[in-house]
Scaffold this motif. Structure first.
Motif, PDB file in Angstrom:
ATOM      1  N   ASN A 552     -37.679  25.903   8.440  1.00 38.21           N
ATOM      2  CA  ASN A 552     -37.047  24.725   9.199  1.00 38.21           C
ATOM      3  C   ASN A 552     -38.036  24.146  10.130  1.00 38.21           C
ATOM      4  OD1 ASN A 552     -34.601  26.881   8.873  1.00 38.21           O
ATOM      5  ND2 ASN A 552     -33.788  24.720   8.400  1.00 38.21           N
ATOM      6  N   ARG A 553     -38.852  25.095  10.596  1.00 37.62           N
ATOM      7  CA  ARG A 553     -39.548  24.773  11.801  1.00 37.62           C
ATOM      8  C   ARG A 553     -40.921  25.553  11.933  1.00 37.62           C
ATOM      9  NH1 ARG A 553     -35.766  25.718  16.660  1.00 37.62           N
ATOM     10  NH2 ARG A 553     -34.982  23.457  15.726  1.00 37.62           N
ATOM     11  N   LEU A 554     -42.024  24.726  12.414  1.00 40.31           N
ATOM     12  CA  LEU A 554     -43.153  25.298  12.623  1.00 40.31           C
ATOM     13  C   LEU A 554     -43.271  25.659  14.323  1.00 40.31           C
ATOM     14  CD1 LEU A 554     -45.743  23.293  10.476  1.00 40.31           C
ATOM     15  CD2 LEU A 554     -44.609  25.328   9.951  1.00 40.31           C
ATOM     16  N   LYS A 555     -43.993  26.675  14.531  1.00 39.77           N
ATOM     17  CA  LYS A 555     -44.396  26.743  16.075  1.00 39.77           C
ATOM     18  C   LYS A 555     -45.845  26.890  16.185  1.00 39.77           C
ATOM     19  CE  LYS A 555     -41.731  29.344  18.573  1.00 39.77           C
ATOM     20  NZ  LYS A 555     -41.106  30.664  19.280  1.00 39.77           N
ATOM     21  N   ILE A 556     -46.535  25.953  16.982  1.00 43.15           N
ATOM     22  CA  ILE A 556     -47.644  25.794  17.003  1.00 43.15           C
ATOM     23  C   ILE A 556     -48.055  27.201  18.307  1.00 43.15           C
ATOM     24  CG2 ILE A 556     -49.527  24.482  17.807  1.00 43.15           C
ATOM     25  CD1 ILE A 556     -47.839  22.005  17.251  1.00 43.15           C
ATOM     26  N   ASP A 557     -49.207  27.628  17.861  1.00 41.82           N
ATOM     27  CA  ASP A 557     -49.520  28.822  18.567  1.00 41.82           C
ATOM     28  C   ASP A 557     -50.192  28.302  19.993  1.00 41.82           C
ATOM     29  OD1 ASP A 557     -50.188  31.822  18.737  1.00 41.82           O
ATOM     30  OD2 ASP A 557     -52.266  30.975  19.220  1.00 41.82           O
ATOM     31  N   LYS A 558     -50.032  28.991  20.993  1.00 44.29           N
ATOM     32  CA  LYS A 558     -50.401  28.850  22.401  1.00 44.29           C
ATOM     33  C   LYS A 558     -51.946  28.409  22.553  1.00 44.29           C
ATOM     34  CE  LYS A 558     -50.356  33.402  24.211  1.00 44.29           C
ATOM     35  NZ  LYS A 558     -49.670  34.326  24.904  1.00 44.29           N
ATOM     36  N   SER A 559     -52.636  29.125  21.713  1.00 43.96           N
ATOM     37  CA  SER A 559     -54.210  28.983  21.700  1.00 43.96           C
ATOM     38  C   SER A 559     -54.498  27.480  21.390  1.00 43.96           C
ATOM     39  CB  SER A 559     -54.895  29.681  20.507  1.00 43.96           C
ATOM     40  OG  SER A 559     -54.300  29.490  19.417  1.00 43.96           O
ATOM     41  N   PHE A 560     -53.510  26.675  20.703  1.00 46.31           N
ATOM     42  CA  PHE A 560     -54.061  25.351  20.347  1.00 46.31           C
ATOM     43  C   PHE A 560     -53.433  24.609  21.540  1.00 46.31           C
ATOM     44  CE2 PHE A 560     -53.922  27.155  16.466  1.00 46.31           C
ATOM     45  CZ  PHE A 560     -55.076  26.839  15.703  1.00 46.31           C
ATOM     46  N   ILE A 561     -52.416  24.926  22.086  1.00 47.26           N
ATOM     47  CA  ILE A 561     -51.798  24.022  23.439  1.00 47.26           C
ATOM     48  C   ILE A 561     -52.605  24.272  24.821  1.00 47.26           C
ATOM     49  CG2 ILE A 561     -49.841  23.952  24.694  1.00 47.26           C
ATOM     50  CD1 ILE A 561     -49.337  23.049  21.677  1.00 47.26           C
ATOM     51  N   PHE A 562     -53.209  25.379  24.940  1.00 51.02           N
ATOM     52  CA  PHE A 562     -53.854  25.442  26.284  1.00 51.02           C
ATOM     53  C   PHE A 562     -55.003  24.430  26.466  1.00 51.02           C
ATOM     54  CE2 PHE A 562     -53.170  30.327  26.560  1.00 51.02           C
ATOM     55  CZ  PHE A 562     -51.836  29.978  27.096  1.00 51.02           C
ATOM     56  N   PRO A 563     -55.837  24.127  25.536  1.00 47.96           N
ATOM     57  CA  PRO A 563     -57.074  23.062  25.720  1.00 47.96           C
ATOM     58  C   PRO A 563     -56.590  21.725  25.815  1.00 47.96           C
ATOM     59  CG  PRO A 563     -57.380  24.465  23.588  1.00 47.96           C
ATOM     60  CD  PRO A 563     -55.853  24.633  24.072  1.00 47.96           C
ATOM     61  N   LEU A 564     -55.189  21.488  25.686  1.00 45.56           N
ATOM     62  CA  LEU A 564     -54.824  19.950  25.733  1.00 45.56           C
ATOM     63  C   LEU A 564     -54.906  19.337  27.079  1.00 45.56           C
ATOM     64  CD1 LEU A 564     -51.438  20.076  23.599  1.00 45.56           C
ATOM     65  CD2 LEU A 564     -53.827  19.161  22.889  1.00 45.56           C
ATOM     66  N   ALA A 565     -54.889  19.978  28.132  1.00 45.55           N
ATOM     67  CA  ALA A 565     -55.104  19.664  29.625  1.00 45.55           C
ATOM     68  C   ALA A 565     -56.357  19.493  29.861  1.00 45.55           C
ATOM     69  CB  ALA A 565     -54.209  20.477  30.344  1.00 45.55           C
ATOM     70  N   GLY A 566     -57.370  19.935  29.038  1.00 44.37           N
ATOM     71  CA  GLY A 566     -58.950  20.067  29.280  1.00 44.37           C
ATOM     72  C   GLY A 566     -59.233  21.074  30.367  1.00 44.37           C
ATOM     73  N   SER A 567     -58.290  22.104  30.648  1.00 40.37           N
ATOM     74  CA  SER A 567     -58.635  23.156  31.546  1.00 40.37           C
ATOM     75  C   SER A 567     -59.445  24.220  30.861  1.00 40.37           C
ATOM     76  CB  SER A 567     -57.814  23.445  32.452  1.00 40.37           C
ATOM     77  OG  SER A 567     -56.821  24.150  31.597  1.00 40.37           O
ATOM     78  N   HIS A 568     -59.276  24.656  29.641  1.00 38.25           N
ATOM     79  CA  HIS A 568     -59.907  25.627  28.993  1.00 38.25           C
ATOM     80  C   HIS A 568     -60.633  25.388  27.525  1.00 38.25           C
ATOM     81  CE1 HIS A 568     -56.912  28.352  30.791  1.00 38.25           C
ATOM     82  NE2 HIS A 568     -56.006  27.410  30.969  1.00 38.25           N
ATOM     83  N   SER A 569     -61.049  24.128  27.735  1.00 39.14           N
ATOM     84  CA  SER A 569     -61.859  23.702  26.574  1.00 39.14           C
ATOM     85  C   SER A 569     -62.697  22.572  26.997  1.00 39.14           C
ATOM     86  CB  SER A 569     -61.060  23.390  25.415  1.00 39.14           C
ATOM     87  OG  SER A 569     -62.052  22.961  24.350  1.00 39.14           O
ATOM     88  N   GLU A 570     -63.979  22.666  26.356  1.00 32.46           N
ATOM     89  CA  GLU A 570     -64.959  21.311  26.522  1.00 32.46           C
ATOM     90  C   GLU A 570     -64.592  20.197  25.691  1.00 32.46           C
ATOM     91  OE1 GLU A 570     -68.938  22.780  26.050  1.00 32.46           O
ATOM     92  OE2 GLU A 570     -68.815  24.297  27.967  1.00 32.46           O
ATOM     93  N   ASN A 571     -63.661  20.570  24.806  1.00 32.08           N
ATOM     94  CA  ASN A 571     -63.470  19.587  23.698  1.00 32.08           C
ATOM     95  C   ASN A 571     -61.925  19.264  23.565  1.00 32.08           C
ATOM     96  OD1 ASN A 571     -66.314  18.923  22.882  1.00 32.08           O
ATOM     97  ND2 ASN A 571     -66.116  20.722  22.100  1.00 32.08           N
ATOM     98  N   PRO A 572     -61.230  18.845  24.578  1.00 30.41           N
ATOM     99  CA  PRO A 572     -59.696  18.700  24.427  1.00 30.41           C
ATOM    100  C   PRO A 572     -59.184  17.689  23.483  1.00 30.41           C
ATOM    101  CG  PRO A 572     -60.556  17.539  26.419  1.00 30.41           C
ATOM    102  CD  PRO A 572     -61.472  18.422  25.964  1.00 30.41           C
ATOM    103  N   GLU A 573     -60.370  16.877  23.062  1.00 36.14           N
ATOM    104  CA  GLU A 573     -60.032  15.800  22.023  1.00 36.14           C
ATOM    105  C   GLU A 573     -59.709  16.445  20.800  1.00 36.14           C
ATOM    106  OE1 GLU A 573     -62.478  15.726  24.096  1.00 36.14           O
ATOM    107  OE2 GLU A 573     -62.044  13.775  25.524  1.00 36.14           O
ATOM    108  N   ASP A 574     -60.677  17.416  20.479  1.00 39.75           N
ATOM    109  CA  ASP A 574     -60.845  18.271  19.113  1.00 39.75           C
ATOM    110  C   ASP A 574     -59.305  18.827  19.136  1.00 39.75           C
ATOM    111  OD1 ASP A 574     -63.012  17.301  18.622  1.00 39.75           O
ATOM    112  OD2 ASP A 574     -64.232  19.291  19.130  1.00 39.75           O
ATOM    113  N   ALA A 575     -58.997  19.698  20.196  1.00 38.28           N
ATOM    114  CA  ALA A 575     -57.387  20.566  20.273  1.00 38.28           C
ATOM    115  C   ALA A 575     -56.374  19.593  19.961  1.00 38.28           C
ATOM    116  CB  ALA A 575     -57.508  21.076  21.578  1.00 38.28           C
ATOM    117  N   ALA A 576     -56.695  18.276  20.499  1.00 40.74           N
ATOM    118  CA  ALA A 576     -55.426  17.242  20.361  1.00 40.74           C
ATOM    119  C   ALA A 576     -55.233  16.743  19.002  1.00 40.74           C
ATOM    120  CB  ALA A 576     -55.816  16.344  21.537  1.00 40.74           C
ATOM    121  N   ALA A 577     -56.543  16.570  18.320  1.00 45.40           N
ATOM    122  CA  ALA A 577     -56.570  16.362  17.138  1.00 45.40           C
ATOM    123  C   ALA A 577     -55.716  17.355  15.995  1.00 45.40           C
ATOM    124  CB  ALA A 577     -57.965  16.025  16.606  1.00 45.40           C
TER     125      ALA A 577
END
Length: 637
Positions: A552-577
């Motif tokens: 019924n449901r997908l759970k997105i792993d936290k490794s994809f969520i951390f970069p969304l705020a830009g603090s854990h990745s140089e490319n938050p746009e890629d993570a958001a995509a």
């Protein structure tokens, strides 16, 4: 051995009965001769014919002759009986004079050795046939009996037969002695024990060698390595122990059959032996494990070179019985004296190094280090403590709220396992893999199901808006049949609606699509339970599997969520995509989405813009004990 008899009759000390018969025969013969002599003397002295004496003399001679004939017939019957007995026992007879060295052998003994004529006239001829390695022992056995040191003569030795091959014989006999105890005659029998000796040799061989590959086995390994260690100690040299384990051998066995697996093992054994130095020896430990022992090495480099040659030899395609087989191996290396001073320690440490190499992907070699041993000891201690965790009440469930992204309502709670041991919490990623590898996950998984479903039933009865409880299932829990049946039985026992429970599985349950996991999940889904695919994006992420899974449901792993705020990745746009694509795909398949690891308001705002359904993470709350969770997030009914 002493030597044999012409008619295969044994020469043994007379029995009491035969001795008594001899004395009676002697008395009758003496009386007959005495009567005959008396008659003759009377006739001579009177120098006249006396028919009574003549008759008396004739009668005495006749009686003596009759007795002799009867005794001869009796002896012939005894001789034939002895000959038949020896023929029945398949033995040959011999007779030997220790003084003249004259030797007489029976026809059966000649037949055993394949000789047509009796050319064994004395001991010297016989000794020439005895195997050179056995002559000293044979002479010693004969001498000991002649000296009276043994009650009987018995010796096993080899004798050259007519075809040039040596046959094993068992000789037994006894010496006849004079009044001074000097042996005047030895006689006895000989048995062909060649087959028995061959059977014994086979048994000894199988006790020390592997029946499939012909390599020395673990018994011989444990016998020889201590001697090699002692020699290395005396010479001040090093010794290498290589633990060789084939990679994925079980897959070959299961897919192609045990006969093909046996062919592969024999080929691997041959290739390992060919890769070794002349001084080295390979043993089969058992299964798909081999041990190579390298004496007199100069250092770790020598052991490493040999290990690389073994890996290269095993990796080459193997063409056997019309098949082309492929395999690889992993090797752990331990060195004497640095990694252990005895056989058990060296083998254990080489095994530890091998498993360390396996953990890194296999198909390589790895040297033992003390850090490995420390990790192993920690692992052993952890495993021992985990086995008692349920009984000692050290396990507990904490619950992390799952929140609706659009309105902030707590609509669910994920049950997360916690282990409190020795005054501290053991992280799940430390003990869950141990539980899965050791099989303890089944008992722990059952405890989690019992505890979480019981808690859900209490909240369902006590709270106004009870949350749906999400329970994690290990892929190994599906290995035992009846998982779905057991969950449904628990729900019925607590009278709990099926849709109040959500079961979370990871993509690893899809590794074996022909296994029972998908069928069990479909059964649970048909009965109304919710199913979620956890850690989506970190594993195989096969869209074909996703289409067929009843989730019924997908759970997105936290490794994809951390970069969304830009603090854990140089490319938050890629993570958001990536996150945006996962959400869009899930919605197109009518699946809702839960984002894990939401820790900041920036994470939440990004998920709101993307249309994510639910989130969980430290932004709202960590996982809490059941009582604290209820006090914080639930309202009484």
């Amino acid at each position: 051995m002493p030597p044999p008899h012409e008619h295969d009759t044994s020469v043994a000390p007379p029995s009491r009965l035969s001795g008594r018969r001899c004395r009676v025969l002697l008395l009758l013969t003496s009386a007959s001769l005495a009567l005959s002599l008396a008659g003759v003397l009377a006739f001579v002295s009177r120098n006249s014919d006396l028919p009574p004496y003549t008759l008396l003399t004739g009668a005495g001679l006749g009686l003596a002759l009759l007795i002799c004939i009867c005794e001869i017939l009796r002896l012939r019957r005894i001789t034939r009986a002895h000959a038949l007995a020896m023929e029945g026992t398949n033995d040959g007879m011999w007779e030997w004079d220790p003084l003249s060295k004259e030797l007489r052998v029976g026809r059966r003994l000649l037949s055993i050795l394949g000789y047509a004529d009796n050319f064994l006239v004395d001991t010297h001829r016989w000794l020439k046939l005895v195997h050179p390695d056995d002559r000293a022992g044979y002479n010693e056995a004969v001498s000991s009996h002649l000296k009276g040191e043994t009650p009987h003569f018995y010796h096993e030795y080899r004798v050259r037969a007519a075809d040039g091959a040596y046959r094993w014989l068992a000789a037994r006999g006894v010496a006849q002695r004079d009044g001074r105890g000097v042996g005047r005659l030895m006689a006895g029998s000989i048995t062909d024990i060649t087959e028995r000796r061959a059977d014994e040799a086979r048994i000894r061989y199988l006790a020390h060698h592997d029946a499939l590959t012909g390599l020395p086995n673990r018994t011989q390994l444990m016998d020889q390595v201590p001697r090699l260690i002692a020699r290395a100690t005396g010479r001040g040299t090093m010794l290498g122990v290589l633990f060789v384990d084939l990679d994925r051998f079980k897959t070959i066995n299961d897919a192609m059959g045990h006969s093909v697996g046996d062919i592969l093992l024999k080929g691997v054994a041959r290739r390992i032996a060919e890769a070794l130095r002349p001084l080295d020896q390979v043993y089969r430990q058992g299964g798909d494990e081999f041990i190579a022992v390298l004496p007199e090495i100069a250092g770790a480099g020598d052991a490493g070179h040999v290990a690389e040659r073994i890996l290269e030899a095993i990796t080459r395609p193997m063409r056997e019985a019309g098949l082309e087989l492929h395999t690889t191996a992993t090797i752990g290396i331990a060195l004497f004296p640095g990694d252990g001073g005895d056989t058990e320690t060296l083998l254990r440490n080489a095994d530890t190094a091998m498993y360390a190499a396996k953990a890194r992907g296999g198909a390589s070699c790895h040297f033992f280090s003390e850090q490995m041993n420390e990790r192993l000891q920690r692992r052993v201690s952890l495993e021992a403590a985990l086995r008692n965790a349920i009984a000692t009440g050290e396990l507990e469930l904490h619950y992390q709220p799952q929140v609706n992204v659009s309105d902030g309502r707590v609509v669910g709670a994920e049950a997360l396992l916690r282990w409190h041991h020795d005054g501290r919490f053991i992280p799940p990623d430390h003990f869950i893999p141990v539980a899965e590898e050791t099989g303890m996950i089944h008992a722990i998984g059952n405890w989690v199901l019992d505890t979480a479903i019981a808690q859900a039933a209490r909240w369902h009865a006590e709270c106004a808006s009870p949350p749906r409880i999400a329970i994690n299932l290990s892929p190994r829990q599906f290995w035992h049949s009846g998982l779905a049946r057991g969950i449904l039985q628990r729900l019925n026992a607590h009278q709990l609606p099926p849709d109040s429970i959500e079961l979370e599985v990871t993509e690893s349950v899809l590794i074996q699509p022909e296994g029972p996991a998908i069928g069990e999940l479909r059964t649970l889904r048909q009965h109304g339970l919710h199913l979620a695919l956890d850690d989506f994006g970190t594993g195989y992420s096969s869209l074909s599997y996703l289409r067929n899974l009843p989730v019924n449901r997908l759970k997105i792993d936290k490794s994809f969520i951390f970069p969304l705020a830009g603090s854990h990745s140089e490319n938050p746009e890629d993570a958001a995509a990536i996150v945006r694509a996962i959400i869009a795909m899930a919605h197109s398949l009518s699946l809702s989405v839960v984002a894990e690891g939401v820790e900041t308001a920036g994470h939440l705002h990004a998920l709101q813009r993307m249309g994510c359904n639910l989130y969980q993470g430290y932004l709202l709350s960590p996982a809490l004990p059941a009582g604290q969770f209820a006090e914080t997030f639930l309202r009484p009914a």
